[in-house]
Scaffold this active site. Structure first.
Site, short mmCIF file in Angstrom:
data_model
loop_
_atom_site.label_atom_id
_atom_site.label_comp_id
_atom_site.label_asym_id
_atom_site.label_seq_id
_atom_site.Cartn_x
_atom_site.Cartn_y
_atom_site.Cartn_z
N ASN A 1 10.53 -4.91 -6.23
CA ASN A 1 9.42 -4.32 -6.97
C ASN A 1 9.56 -4.44 -8.48
O ASN A 1 8.58 -4.53 -9.20
CB ASN A 1 9.25 -2.85 -6.57
CG ASN A 1 10.55 -2.09 -6.59
OD1 ASN A 1 11.56 -2.55 -6.08
ND2 ASN A 1 10.53 -0.92 -7.19
N GLN B 1 5.97 -5.09 -1.41
CA GLN B 1 5.51 -5.88 -2.56
C GLN B 1 5.09 -7.29 -2.16
O GLN B 1 4.39 -7.95 -2.92
CB GLN B 1 6.63 -5.98 -3.62
CG GLN B 1 7.03 -4.66 -4.24
CD GLN B 1 5.92 -4.01 -5.06
OE1 GLN B 1 4.93 -4.65 -5.41
NE2 GLN B 1 6.07 -2.73 -5.34
N THR C 1 -2.95 12.89 14.06
CA THR C 1 -4.30 12.34 14.07
C THR C 1 -4.44 11.24 13.04
O THR C 1 -3.97 11.37 11.91
CB THR C 1 -5.32 13.47 13.83
OG1 THR C 1 -5.21 14.40 14.89
CG2 THR C 1 -6.74 12.93 13.78
N CYS D 1 14.74 6.63 -19.86
CA CYS D 1 13.80 7.72 -20.16
C CYS D 1 12.56 7.69 -19.29
O CYS D 1 11.86 8.67 -19.19
CB CYS D 1 13.39 7.67 -21.62
SG CYS D 1 14.71 8.22 -22.68
#
Lengths: 278, 394
Positions: B158, B186, B244, B332
């Site tokens: 990815n 991917q 379902t 980060c």
């Protein structure tokens, strides 16, 4: 996506005082490329010990750049001894707050300021000493202890948010827990050996703690006319309130640590710390 | 909520994709009038069952599989967990797994927590990758053992788009009597897949990566492969996955697979051309930039470029000012404090890993958008480098 305040965004997008002052009187260089953030702070200080200019260069995320920019504005015009009193919380407050995972950016600002002032005075920072606890980010026990005390940290996760310690491979988690316990109990508690990481949700902790209180601890205290109530559980901290005869008992602190905490550690979680609620 | 999608330059298609308008149209009846339960006896419900059958056929066709091999799930992560845990339950005496260091967290974190989940001790071999993100086949062969229950290797990565030779790897596993799973989230829709000719026992895909909605996925299980359901419950999916059916999304996924088959050619020509132009343009116009991942063994839509001495989150937030959407492998942006495990496994230096940006294109991107990004990126990087204490201007 991080939720940054408008002030953080302003300081990130239009940072103040980018660069280096010429012939600086104090330079603070902290962080590293490997860690993902680094800050070089340069100060111009006049003969009255007043900071007349401050500039920064920062490698890092938006909050690191914003913290640096804010710091230069905060210190300019201050005397060195005034600037010395700035804490990382002050930097975060100036920006209207930082996401908790980003508090280490404000800590980096304070560290750079300290390093620059130490450089100006020609002294060596005590922070460089101490034993490295977190090898991934090179954080020492002294730094961890200081963060715990200054920011009133309550869990290993919070230590990671503020100092980055434990945020890499995670091997130092047990050691951080020991330091947390020892620091908060101010040496009363000797570090316990934790057998492998045990994780419990707060709800699980509360349930188990209550069960132990009901089954074992309360009956014993009641014999002496005392009682105990669970007030709160925050991370590994268990806040309890002693009742009845216990409130006036001179040995209540001993009861709490030697008896209640010991029982809870044996039967719930090794890392628990029992404190009397205010 | 108006999110002004028309103003956005969306180059983050490995994160999620725009739902194709044709897919939305196909889904609408099942979000409004046709709300019957496909398990019901009356026609109002039963007719809904027929559209699920049709969707199953559309998915099977794209994969070159048999209709009965397609099991609808809620997402790629569920498909991955189902496959791996099924194999471990089918062969309880086998306690070894082979996977790679660069898997998506759906597989990576599952493999790291197997002991806790199953109550048994497992050995996990995590294959190292080369600096270009490819695998060493000799090491793979060595890793296969008598007690290996399953191999789980992603078809395409990815973050870098690097494609692994899963066809060959599956054949090698089969020779040893080992089950083979591939997380093809991917790859599906971007490169041709023909499961009928391959020894792949389990294949996972996710709807929202190929212009279907979020919340629907598929696990394709080869006929004859032992299978233990992950979600016990009703008889849905022939007892292989209780719950379902998510009818509208399943219909949407069927349509999306049909479209993906039709657009595969465009993906590998026009989209690839745009990707190449973007990549070459960035590497040429930004000094100290480098490509992460193998140049050719790669998805046609993905490029991962590192800009040294600047940090990814800061780059992304500047791009955000121009409404350019992409991803970064920086610490980060990952929610952890360390840069991407994929880039670290490849040995990308920290100076570059923190400043990595992934652009992933789709058929909805245009040449004009590529031009715009090529115009905006160099000044963003230059501006941030001016601020970086590590950048030495040439």
């Amino acid at each position: 996506m991080w939720e940054y305040t408008d002030k953080v965004q302003q300081h990130f997008l239009q940072p103040h005082n980018v660069g280096e002052v010429e012939n600086p009187d104090g330079t603070g260089d902290v962080g590293s490329l490997a860690c993902g953030d680094a800050l070089k702070l340069t100060l111009k200080i006049d003969k009255d010990e007043r900071i007349v200019d401050a500039k920064f260069k920062t490698f890092g995320c938006a909050s690191a750049i914003a913290s640096s920019s804010a710091l230069t504005l905060m210190v300019t015009g201050m005397t060195v001894s005034e600037a010395e009193k700035i804490t990382n919380e002050d930097i975060a407050d100036y920006l209207g707050g930082l996401p908790k995972e980003k508090m280490h950016c404000s800590v980096m600002g304070r560290e750079a300021l300290e390093a620059a002032i130490a450089d100006y005075r020609g002294v060596i920072l005590p922070m460089a000493e101490g034993e490295v606890v977190c090898e991934c980010f090179g954080v020492t026990d002294l730094e961890v202890i200081r963060a715990i005390r200054e920011s009133n940290l309550r869990s290993v996760e919070e230590i990671t948010n503020f100092t980055k310690a434990g945020g890499g491979c995670g091997k130092c988690e047990d050691r951080l827990r020991e330091i947390l316990q020892a620091t908060v109990s101010e040496g009363i508690v000797t570090p316990v050996q934790v057998e492998g990481p045990k994780r419990m949700t707060t709800l699980q902790k509360i349930k188990k703690i209550e069960a132990v209180l009901e089954r074992e601890i309360k009956p014993v205290l009641r014999k002496d006319g005392g009682d105990i109530e669970l007030v709160d559980v925050d991370g590994d901290f268990v806040m309890v309130s002693l009742r009845g005869a216990c409130t006036s008992c001179a040995k209540s602190q001993t009861t709490l640590k030697e008896y209640v905490e010991k029982k809870l550690r044996e039967q719930v979680l090794e890392s628990l710390i029992v404190e009397a609620a205010k | 909520m108006n999110c002004e999608a028309d103003k956005v330059i969306y180059m983050d298609n490995n994160a999620t994709t725009r739902i194709a308008p044709e897919v939305v149209d196909a889904m609408m009846p099942f979000l409004t009038d046709c709300y019957g339960n496909p398990s019901s006896m009356y026609n109002f419900g039963g007719q809904v069952g027929k559209v699920i059958t049709k969707a199953r056929g559309q998915v099977a066709k794209l994969l070159g599989a048999e209709d009965s091999e397609v099991i609808f799930t809620s997402c790629g992560t569920e498909s991955d967990s189902t496959a791996i845990l099924s194999a471990l339950q089918a062969f309880p005496e086998k306690r070894h797994i082979v996977t790679t260091r660069v898997e998506h967290p759906a597989v990576k974190n599952l493999c790291e927590n197997l002991d806790r989940l199953t109550g048994h001790k497992h050995r996990v071999t995590r294959l190292q990758v080369e600096s270009d993100g490819t695998l060493d086949m000799a090491r793979y062969e060595e890793a296969l053992a008598d007690d290996t229950a399953i191999v789980s290797v992603m078809w395409a990565n990815n973050e870098t788009g690097v494609i692994f030779p899963v066809e060959k790897m599956a054949a090698m596993a089969k020779e040893r009597g080992i089950l083979f799973h591939t997380d093809a989230v991917q790859a599906v829709g971007k490169i041709p897949i023909n499961l009928g000719e391959l020894d792949i026992d389990f294949l996972s895909l996710s709807g929202h990566k190929l212009h279907a909605p979020k919340g629907v996925g598929v696990l394709c299980v080869k006929r004859g492969t032992p299978f233990v359901p992950f979600l016990a419950g009703g008889h849905q999916e022939e007892g292989r996955r209780g719950g379902t059916e998510n009818v509208a999304s399943i219909v949407g996924l069927g349509k999306a697979c049909e479209l993906a088959g039709e657009k595969m050619e465009e993906e590998n020509s026009r989209v690839k051309k745009m990707r190449d132009r973007l990549e070459e343009g960035l590497l040429a116009s930004v000094p100290k930039s480098m490509l992460n991942g193998h140049k050719t063994d790669r998805l046609p839509n993905t490029t991962n470029v590192s800009f040294e001495f600047v940090e990814g989150e800061a780059i992304l937030l500047h791009m955000n000012l121009y409404n350019i959407c992409a991803s970064s492998g920086s610490a980060c942006t990952s929610g952890s404090l360390e840069p991407s495990h994929v880039l670290r496994a490849m040995g990308v230096p920290f100076t570059a890993a923190h400043g990595s940006i992934r652009f992933s294109l789709s058929i909805y991107n245009t040449d004009a958008e590529v031009d715009f990004v090529l115009e905006k990126m160099p000044p963003i990087i230059a501006e941030l480098r001016k601020m970086s204490p590590f950048w030495k201007a040439e």
